[in-house]
Write an enzyme that holds these catalytic residues in place. Structure first.
Site, PDB file in Angstrom:
ATOM      1  N   SER A   1       3.218 -28.288  -8.778  1.00 41.42           N
ATOM      2  CA  SER A   1       4.393 -28.200  -7.908  1.00 41.42           C
ATOM      3  C   SER A   1       4.168 -27.192  -6.799  1.00 41.42           C
ATOM      4  CB  SER A   1       5.627 -27.778  -8.705  1.00 41.42           C
ATOM      5  OG  SER A   1       6.717 -27.627  -7.821  1.00 41.42           O
TER       6      SER A   1
ATOM      7  N   LYS B   1       6.618 -31.172 -15.895  1.00 41.14           N
ATOM      8  CA  LYS B   1       6.682 -31.280 -14.428  1.00 41.14           C
ATOM      9  C   LYS B   1       7.791 -32.246 -14.029  1.00 41.14           C
ATOM     10  CE  LYS B   1       5.708 -31.115 -10.031  1.00 41.14           C
ATOM     11  NZ  LYS B   1       5.636 -32.349  -9.390  1.00 41.14           N
TER      12      LYS B   1
ATOM     13  N   HIS C   1      11.008 -30.450 -14.424  1.00 37.79           N
ATOM     14  CA  HIS C   1      11.051 -29.496 -13.307  1.00 37.79           C
ATOM     15  C   HIS C   1      11.601 -30.206 -12.071  1.00 37.79           C
ATOM     16  CE1 HIS C   1       9.224 -28.273  -9.496  1.00 37.79           C
ATOM     17  NE2 HIS C   1       9.271 -27.035  -9.921  1.00 37.79           N
ATOM     18  N   ASN C   2      11.080 -31.382 -11.782  1.00 35.29           N
ATOM     19  CA  ASN C   2      11.548 -32.115 -10.600  1.00 35.29           C
ATOM     20  C   ASN C   2      13.006 -32.537 -10.753  1.00 35.29           C
ATOM     21  OD1 ASN C   2       8.877 -31.869  -9.884  1.00 35.29           O
ATOM     22  ND2 ASN C   2       8.719 -33.933  -9.079  1.00 35.29           N
TER      23      ASN C   2
ATOM     24  N   GLU D   1      15.020 -29.686  -9.997  1.00 38.18           N
ATOM     25  CA  GLU D   1      14.967 -29.520  -8.539  1.00 38.18           C
ATOM     26  C   GLU D   1      16.023 -30.418  -7.861  1.00 38.18           C
ATOM     27  OE1 GLU D   1      10.884 -29.849  -7.099  1.00 38.18           O
ATOM     28  OE2 GLU D   1      11.621 -31.016  -5.412  1.00 38.18           O
TER      29      GLU D   1
END
Ligand code: ATR
Length: 484
Positions: free
Chosen positions: A133, A187, A190-191, A194
């Site tokens: 990222s 990940k 995480h996105n 986000e």
């Protein structure tokens, strides 16, 4: 020079923006980097424009590329997710030898990573799915890296990745997350976080702009102030930048010229799909993904604008809401909603980790997300402290620090949801996060009624608060209860 010094410590396959920047990052850190791209022109461009930044070994064929790598060979793939990644993995695996490591640094779906790891392991090679990222800038100057795969490949890979990762307080923003798909799963979430983080910022903007009637420059100043407190983060910082931008051609704030339909590449959607399968409510992320989808439904929106009854709408003035108080209330609503979104994201990671036996440590994530990545924020230090104090926290919201924060946020949060409703402004994440929060703390939920309904039409049975076992009422009979 010895033969050894002519070999590369790491290779990068796929030299579009992310791949080139990652290759340059490795080279700038003193590693010799092998380069390969399907079309040689990209490799040539990189050599022409940045060849002087370090030691590169450009290759025209995948065989030459593999031959230029030191053993165990380490090659990072930075090509499109899906079929392209599979094609490159196969080419590499054909040319590599036992013990070599193939790293997929793209945004692969974690189930693909699990499958690939199995296939590659059967061929005697190591496969590492690594979430990276930080976008273009992070790839070049220090991303946050989330590698999965076998623990033994971390030994050969760890120091290399540590050398290019972002660093916060002397700690590199990379660590081995867990086996097979753990890195890409984390990940992905995480996105998703986000998405929620960006949406809550968007909702705050919406309220300040169309509720408080502030202009973009004034709102930019508000975000700059917020960036000095609890909300200090990369996303708040760039929000102020975007809102300050004035279109050179028209002199109008750029934000007013940007089409209000948000794009998405799929990781937010994946996060929600996985959460549905795991049975974890990630309402903040879900609403953020749906908000983007709604924004893109142009035909529906055009048909609806000015055409659906709004009911009687109020204004801040009519409601007697003072602007300064409102701005601070909105800040607090943003903070509280963000907290819920993170708590839910960490819940999903725990559930995924339990389901797959990955043993992911939430403290690692709070540590490596502090720098390099898009959601980097001061706030993550608090999350780290929360899990340090109690790794078994039932939810982040129950950490004593966050609980005390929530005590000072909750009244503002409720006021903002009420006012937004009265002035007719959409706040899907603010409102749904508050409902989630109230659901968590509710003594009784309407789920009891749902169980009653399910038992009525489908004899699905229900539990009783006062007895063990499963029960069914004979709804279409004499309505006595039987134990089943
Ligand atoms: P970015 O988002 O960084 O621009 P991307 O679109 O995810 O990159 O991936 C583009 C890269 O994937 C390019 O390096 C592309 O190679 P070409 O320059 O030859 O087009 C690579 N790529 C796409 N499909 C590929 C395939 N089937 N085999 C090998 N490389 C492929």
């Amino acid at each position: 020079m010895t033969e050894h010094s002519n070999l590369a410590q790491i290779g990068v396959v796929g030299l579009a923006v992310m791949g080139s920047n990652l290759a340059r990052n490795f080279a700038r850190k003193g590693h010799t980097v092998a380069l390969y791209n399907r079309s040689f022109s990209k490799t040539q461009d990189l050599m022409d424009n940045h060849g002087s930044e370090g030691n590169f070994i450009p290759a025209e064929t995948i065989e030459d590329f593999v031959a230029s790598l030191e053993k165990p060979r380490r090659a990072i793939i930075m090509v499109q997710a899906g079929a392209a990644t599979d094609a490159v993995i196969n080419q590499l695996a054909d040319a590599m030898e036992e013990g070599d490591i193939i790293i997929d640094g793209g945004n692969a779906l974690y189930t693909d990573t699990v499958r690939r790891e199995k296939e590659i392991a059967e061929r005697g090679l190591n496969f590492v799915g690594a979430g990276i990222s930080g976008g273009e800038e992070g790839a070049l100057n220090g991303p946050s890296i989330m590698p999965g795969g076998p623990a033994k490949s971390w030994e050969a890979l760890g120091p290399l990745l540590e050398s290019i990762a972002a660093e916060v307080d002397g700690t590199a923003c990379v660590t081995h997350i867990g086996p097979d798909g753990a890195g890409h799963f984390v990940k992905m979430v995480h996105n998703g976080i986000e998405y929620a983080d960006m949406q809550v910022i968007g909702e705050a903007y919406q309220l300040l702009r169309y509720g408080a009637g502030m202009n973009p420059a004034e709102i930019a100043d508000v975000f700059r102030t917020w960036n000095e407190g609890d909300l200090d983060s990369y996303l708040i910082e760039i929000t102020a930048e975007v809102l300050s931008q004035v279109d050179a051609e028209t002199g109008v704030p750029l934000i007013d010229l940007i089409v209000d339909s948000a794009g998405q590449k799929g990781t937010g959607r994946w996060t929600v799909k996985a959460a549905l399968d795991l049975g974890i409510p990630v309402t903040g992320i879900g609403e953020a993904v749906f908000a983007r989808a709604l924004s893109g439904a142009r035909a529906q929106r055009e048909a609806a604008i000015g055409n659906l009854p709004s009911g009687e709408l109020s204004s801040l003035d009519a409601l007697g809401v003072d602007r300064e108080t409102f701005v601070e209330d909105v800040r607090r609503a943003l903070y509280a909603s963000k907290l819920v979104a993170y708590a839910q994201g960490f819940d999903e990671i725990k559930a995924g980790s339990d389901e797959h036996g990955w043993n992911v440590d939430p403290r690692d994530l709070a540590t490596i997300w502090r720098g390099g990545c898009i959601i980097r924020a001061k706030f993550l230090n608090r999350i780290r402290e929360a899990y340090d104090a109690n790794p078994e926290l039932a939810t982040l919201l129950l950490d004593p620090y966050f609980k005390s924060e929530l005590a000072s946020l909750i009244d503002s949060w409720r006021r903002v949801v009420i006012v937004a409703t009265q002035i007719g402004q959409p706040i899907p994440v603010f409102a749904s996060s508050l409902s989630y929060y109230d659901s968590l703390r509710a003594k009784r939920l309407p789920a009891a009624l749902i169980q009653g309904q399910r038992d009525f039409f489908g004899a699905h049975t229900y539990g009783r608060v006062d007895k063990e076992g499963a029960f069914h009422t004979l709804w279409s009979g004499d309505r006595t209860e039987i134990q089943v």
